[in-house]
Every structure is written in C-alpha cells, then in structure tokens.
Write a protein that holds these residues in place. Sequence first.
Motif, PDB file in Angstrom:
ATOM      1  N   ALA A 182       0.482  -1.387   0.276  1.00 59.77           N
ATOM      2  CA  ALA A 182      -0.225  -0.478   0.013  1.00 59.77           C
ATOM      3  C   ALA A 182       1.013   1.614  -0.421  1.00 59.77           C
ATOM      4  CB  ALA A 182      -0.677   0.033   1.065  1.00 59.77           C
ATOM      5  N   LEU A 183       1.836   1.266   0.333  1.00 63.45           N
ATOM      6  CA  LEU A 183       2.561   2.684   0.982  1.00 63.45           C
ATOM      7  C   LEU A 183       4.570   2.603   0.432  1.00 63.45           C
ATOM      8  CD1 LEU A 183       2.540   4.955   2.441  1.00 63.45           C
ATOM      9  CD2 LEU A 183       3.565   3.734   4.485  1.00 63.45           C
ATOM     10  N   TYR A 184       4.470   1.523  -0.045  1.00 59.07           N
ATOM     11  CA  TYR A 184       6.057   1.256  -0.858  1.00 59.07           C
ATOM     12  C   TYR A 184       5.877   2.068  -2.704  1.00 59.07           C
ATOM     13  CZ  TYR A 184       8.570  -0.157   2.757  1.00 59.07           C
ATOM     14  OH  TYR A 184       8.879  -0.252   4.031  1.00 59.07           O
ATOM     15  N   PRO A 185       4.473   1.429  -3.477  1.00 55.89           N
ATOM     16  CA  PRO A 185       3.874   1.368  -4.450  1.00 55.89           C
ATOM     17  C   PRO A 185       4.740   3.752  -5.060  1.00 55.89           C
ATOM     18  CG  PRO A 185       3.287  -0.481  -4.439  1.00 55.89           C
ATOM     19  CD  PRO A 185       3.732   0.547  -2.920  1.00 55.89           C
ATOM     20  N   ALA A 186       3.812   4.087  -4.552  1.00 57.09           N
ATOM     21  CA  ALA A 186       3.920   5.337  -4.647  1.00 57.09           C
ATOM     22  C   ALA A 186       5.002   6.235  -4.099  1.00 57.09           C
ATOM     23  CB  ALA A 186       2.502   5.968  -3.464  1.00 57.09           C
ATOM     24  N   ALA A 187       6.086   5.775  -3.223  1.00 50.41           N
ATOM     25  CA  ALA A 187       7.219   6.407  -3.218  1.00 50.41           C
ATOM     26  C   ALA A 187       7.820   5.762  -4.264  1.00 50.41           C
ATOM     27  CB  ALA A 187       7.704   6.275  -2.403  1.00 50.41           C
ATOM     28  N   HIS A 188       7.602   4.592  -4.757  1.00 53.50           N
ATOM     29  CA  HIS A 188       8.980   3.705  -5.447  1.00 53.50           C
ATOM     30  C   HIS A 188       8.766   4.616  -6.827  1.00 53.50           C
ATOM     31  CE1 HIS A 188      10.743   0.874  -8.438  1.00 53.50           C
ATOM     32  NE2 HIS A 188      11.368   1.167  -7.796  1.00 53.50           N
ATOM     33  N   ARG A 189       7.588   5.336  -7.309  1.00 56.45           N
ATOM     34  CA  ARG A 189       7.358   5.812  -8.427  1.00 56.45           C
ATOM     35  C   ARG A 189       8.225   7.235  -8.630  1.00 56.45           C
ATOM     36  NH1 ARG A 189       2.532   3.143  -8.186  1.00 56.45           N
ATOM     37  NH2 ARG A 189       1.344   4.992  -6.723  1.00 56.45           N
ATOM     38  N   MET A 190       8.176   7.502  -7.230  1.00 55.76           N
ATOM     39  CA  MET A 190       9.270   9.107  -7.261  1.00 55.76           C
ATOM     40  C   MET A 190      10.421   8.749  -7.265  1.00 55.76           C
ATOM     41  SD  MET A 190       7.197  10.614  -3.930  1.00 55.76           S
ATOM     42  CE  MET A 190       7.797  12.218  -4.012  1.00 55.76           C
ATOM     43  N   PRO A 191      10.978   9.762  -8.711  1.00 53.37           N
ATOM     44  CA  PRO A 191      12.636   9.349  -9.365  1.00 53.37           C
ATOM     45  C   PRO A 191      13.625   9.680  -7.886  1.00 53.37           C
ATOM     46  CG  PRO A 191      11.754  10.253 -10.309  1.00 53.37           C
ATOM     47  CD  PRO A 191      10.856  10.425  -9.455  1.00 53.37           C
ATOM     48  N   GLU A 192      13.852  10.262  -6.889  1.00 49.35           N
ATOM     49  CA  GLU A 192      14.217  10.700  -5.594  1.00 49.35           C
ATOM     50  C   GLU A 192      14.413   9.801  -4.345  1.00 49.35           C
ATOM     51  OE1 GLU A 192      10.584  13.416  -5.257  1.00 49.35           O
ATOM     52  OE2 GLU A 192      11.581  12.453  -6.523  1.00 49.35           O
ATOM     53  N   ALA A 193      13.124   8.474  -4.198  1.00 48.81           N
ATOM     54  CA  ALA A 193      13.175   7.884  -3.225  1.00 48.81           C
ATOM     55  C   ALA A 193      13.083   6.065  -4.440  1.00 48.81           C
ATOM     56  CB  ALA A 193      11.262   7.398  -2.969  1.00 48.81           C
ATOM     57  N   ARG A 194      13.061   6.246  -5.546  1.00 45.33           N
ATOM     58  CA  ARG A 194      13.529   4.413  -5.771  1.00 45.33           C
ATOM     59  C   ARG A 194      14.127   3.770  -5.337  1.00 45.33           C
ATOM     60  NH1 ARG A 194      12.737   5.588 -10.589  1.00 45.33           N
ATOM     61  NH2 ARG A 194      10.906   5.983 -10.915  1.00 45.33           N
ATOM     62  N   LEU A 195      15.863   4.091  -5.188  1.00 44.77           N
ATOM     63  CA  LEU A 195      16.494   3.229  -4.581  1.00 44.77           C
ATOM     64  C   LEU A 195      16.786   3.471  -3.273  1.00 44.77           C
ATOM     65  CD1 LEU A 195      19.190   4.391  -6.656  1.00 44.77           C
ATOM     66  CD2 LEU A 195      18.419   2.542  -6.706  1.00 44.77           C
ATOM     67  N   LEU A 208       8.269   9.155   5.199  1.00 42.24           N
ATOM     68  CA  LEU A 208       7.095   9.737   5.603  1.00 42.24           C
ATOM     69  C   LEU A 208       6.650  10.760   5.305  1.00 42.24           C
ATOM     70  CD1 LEU A 208       6.293   7.307   8.614  1.00 42.24           C
ATOM     71  CD2 LEU A 208       4.659   7.177   6.626  1.00 42.24           C
ATOM     72  N   PRO A 209       7.543  11.347   5.457  1.00 39.24           N
ATOM     73  CA  PRO A 209       8.018  12.855   4.732  1.00 39.24           C
ATOM     74  C   PRO A 209       7.304  13.404   3.609  1.00 39.24           C
ATOM     75  CG  PRO A 209       9.335  12.782   7.070  1.00 39.24           C
ATOM     76  CD  PRO A 209       8.621  11.889   6.513  1.00 39.24           C
ATOM     77  N   LEU A 210       8.414  12.546   2.990  1.00 38.09           N
ATOM     78  CA  LEU A 210       8.248  12.340   1.679  1.00 38.09           C
ATOM     79  C   LEU A 210       7.032  12.614   0.801  1.00 38.09           C
ATOM     80  CD1 LEU A 210       9.669  13.354  -1.715  1.00 38.09           C
ATOM     81  CD2 LEU A 210      10.172  11.207  -1.246  1.00 38.09           C
ATOM     82  N   LEU A 211       5.905  11.293   1.324  1.00 37.05           N
ATOM     83  CA  LEU A 211       4.739  11.442   0.554  1.00 37.05           C
ATOM     84  C   LEU A 211       3.765  12.076   1.287  1.00 37.05           C
ATOM     85  CD1 LEU A 211       4.828   7.048   1.274  1.00 37.05           C
ATOM     86  CD2 LEU A 211       4.363   8.780  -1.047  1.00 37.05           C
ATOM     87  N   ALA A 212       3.959  12.775   2.496  1.00 35.35           N
ATOM     88  CA  ALA A 212       3.188  13.833   3.191  1.00 35.35           C
ATOM     89  C   ALA A 212       3.440  15.074   2.357  1.00 35.35           C
ATOM     90  CB  ALA A 212       3.646  13.998   4.751  1.00 35.35           C
ATOM     91  N   MET A 213       4.455  15.452   1.896  1.00 33.53           N
ATOM     92  CA  MET A 213       4.816  16.208   1.297  1.00 33.53           C
ATOM     93  C   MET A 213       4.513  16.901  -0.027  1.00 33.53           C
ATOM     94  SD  MET A 213       8.260  18.173   2.929  1.00 33.53           S
ATOM     95  CE  MET A 213       9.001  16.889   2.753  1.00 33.53           C
ATOM     96  N   THR A 214       4.048  15.026  -0.985  1.00 34.19           N
ATOM     97  CA  THR A 214       3.676  15.452  -2.442  1.00 34.19           C
ATOM     98  C   THR A 214       1.990  15.495  -2.865  1.00 34.19           C
ATOM     99  OG1 THR A 214       5.616  13.581  -2.407  1.00 34.19           O
ATOM    100  CG2 THR A 214       4.117  13.992  -4.300  1.00 34.19           C
ATOM    101  N   PRO A 215       1.738  17.060  -3.015  1.00 31.82           N
ATOM    102  CA  PRO A 215       0.313  17.089  -3.291  1.00 31.82           C
ATOM    103  C   PRO A 215      -0.365  15.999  -4.267  1.00 31.82           C
ATOM    104  CG  PRO A 215       2.015  19.410  -3.659  1.00 31.82           C
ATOM    105  CD  PRO A 215       2.394  18.157  -3.380  1.00 31.82           C
ATOM    106  N   GLU A 216       0.272  15.583  -4.946  1.00 29.47           N
ATOM    107  CA  GLU A 216      -0.386  14.126  -5.992  1.00 29.47           C
ATOM    108  C   GLU A 216      -0.967  13.413  -5.227  1.00 29.47           C
ATOM    109  OE1 GLU A 216       2.654  15.863  -6.831  1.00 29.47           O
ATOM    110  OE2 GLU A 216       2.045  16.949  -8.346  1.00 29.47           O
ATOM    111  N   ILE A 217      -0.216  12.909  -4.191  1.00 30.81           N
ATOM    112  CA  ILE A 217       0.229  11.693  -2.803  1.00 30.81           C
ATOM    113  C   ILE A 217      -1.117  12.115  -1.899  1.00 30.81           C
ATOM    114  CG2 ILE A 217       1.243  10.047  -1.657  1.00 30.81           C
ATOM    115  CD1 ILE A 217       3.050  10.381  -4.078  1.00 30.81           C
ATOM    116  N   SER A 218      -1.480  11.111  -1.432  1.00 28.64           N
ATOM    117  CA  SER A 218      -2.222  11.842  -0.239  1.00 28.64           C
ATOM    118  C   SER A 218      -1.757  10.429   1.023  1.00 28.64           C
ATOM    119  CB  SER A 218      -4.315  10.922   0.193  1.00 28.64           C
ATOM    120  OG  SER A 218      -4.536  11.343   1.310  1.00 28.64           O
ATOM    121  N   LEU A 219      -0.950  10.495   1.258  1.00 20.68           N
ATOM    122  CA  LEU A 219      -0.744   9.988   2.797  1.00 20.68           C
ATOM    123  C   LEU A 219      -1.681   9.169   3.710  1.00 20.68           C
ATOM    124  CD1 LEU A 219       1.735   8.552   4.498  1.00 20.68           C
ATOM    125  CD2 LEU A 219       1.644  10.492   5.661  1.00 20.68           C
ATOM    126  N   ALA A 220      -2.804   9.840   4.170  1.00 15.62           N
ATOM    127  CA  ALA A 220      -3.912  10.270   4.322  1.00 15.62           C
ATOM    128  C   ALA A 220      -4.415   8.104   4.274  1.00 15.62           C
ATOM    129  CB  ALA A 220      -5.475  10.653   5.155  1.00 15.62           C
TER     130      ALA A 220
END
Length: 277
Positions: free
Chosen positions: A73-86, A137-149
């Motif tokens: 549920a959580l990692y796929p959204a972060a993995h799509r972000m180049p700065e978080a993939r690795l 978590l902070p990266l996901l929370a600060m990204t407008p296109e993603i709803s961490l909630a």
Amino acid sequence: MSVLTLASHPRDATALESAEAYHARLAGELAGRVKMLLTAVDRDPTAAEKIHTGLVAFCDRSLLPHAAAEEAALYPAAHRMPEARLLVESLIGEHRCLTTLVDALRAAPGPGDAAADARALQVLFEEHLAKENGLVLPLLAMTPEISLAELLADMHHRLANDSSDENSAEDQHNEEGHDVYEGQIEEAGGCDGVCGCGGAEETNEPELDVRDVPHAIRHATVFGALDAVPAGTAMVLIAHHDPLPLLAQIEQRSPGVFAVEYLERGPEAWRLRLSHR
C-alpha cells in the motif's frame, strides 16, 4: 519544543504523526520482548522458552504483516518518485532481512540460540523505521499529488483483514488498544489501587530497566515486556521515578492481570515487581 510537521494537507500531517506514533509503539513492543528474552535466558530458562515462543508469535502477528502491508500500500507510491526509488528498494531488501531473522528465531532450537538473532532483529527494525519516519513518510506527506492519509488507510484495511483472518481470540485480546495508526496512548494519573507495598528484597526475575529507553517508546517497551511475561511469573521494572501513570495504563490495558509490589522507592531508582497472576 514542538516539532513542525510539513505536509501538503492537514490530513496528511495528522496521518504522518499517527504513523510515527504507531511505529514507536511497534518498536517499543519488540524491544520489550527482546529485552525480556535476553534477561530470562540467564535467569529463568523455562520462562525464556515461553518468551521466545511469544516473540516469534508477535513477529508473525504484527511485524511481518506490517512489512507486507507497507509493500502493498505504501511503497509503490514512493517507488514511482525518482528521488525515492533506490531508498524504497533498499527498504524492501531490509524487509527480506527481517523475514530471514524471524525465520531464524522460529528455527532456533532454544532461547539461548535465538538471543543474537532477536537482538539483530531489534536493531535492524529500529534503523528501518528511522528511515521510514525520516525520509519516506515526510516525502509522501509533502507531495500534493499523493494522499498519505489514503495510503495509510489502505494499510489499515489490509492489516485489519489480515488480523481477522489469522488472529485467535487470545491474540485479539493481547492487541486490544493497538489499532493501526490510532495515535499515542494517553497518559492517565493514579494507580487505581494496583500498587502494593513491599520491602527492598532481591529477586531473580528478568529485569527491564527503562531509564535509558527513549521516551517515545518507553511505555510501549514496558507493554511489550509485560506481554512476554508468562502467567505465574514476574518481571522487575526499574524506572527513574514512581511510574504511577504507567501503572494506571497497565491496569486499564489488562485489568486485574498484574500485581504490583514496590521493591525500592527511589530516590535514584524505583524498582517494582510486576507479577502475572
């Protein structure tokens, strides 16, 4: 000093804080169980066997399902972000290491053989959570296109379904009050009559010294340790003050289960025996 939480939406700020609180609770419960195992190995081998079994059950019930839900549920959204993939790929690798350590705990012929793997599991899990809390978590929370909630709500749904499928009635009782990402446990005052008065005698029970445990996970560490205490045995809690709010929480969490006896009343340390009736 208050901590500033950066997020693209107030819901995500709240979700981030709740996730960090749940991580602290999970890490604390693991730390308490590991500490009880390490101390019981030398003091009470029979109790250590039960604590070892309980530690494996806790990992199967809470730690590993948490990791699986994150990956789904959580990692796929972060993995799509180049700065978080690795970073995400490395975190998935750490999940594999956590699973391997739990398997080693499960296969250990005895609690003494499991001690090193238990401690390694604790260290790796705490470092893993630090990366999630400080980076993912902070990266996901600060990204407008993603709803961490919404992502965390999906995790909650997955874990709730897993819990309903696999947990026994006893497991559900042990997990009462530990809903996913529901925030930190509130402080309560008074001992509600659970405190006894005893002399400063020496005991051979496993000891849990929380004076050096970080405040964020201190109460969760005690709860995890108490969950590992087999019925008919006890542990000794060492604190830097009279832990009346904690005793009240223990009684609220497990009414009538633990008898409390003071062995030492300060001024530098408070030592209490908590006996599982």
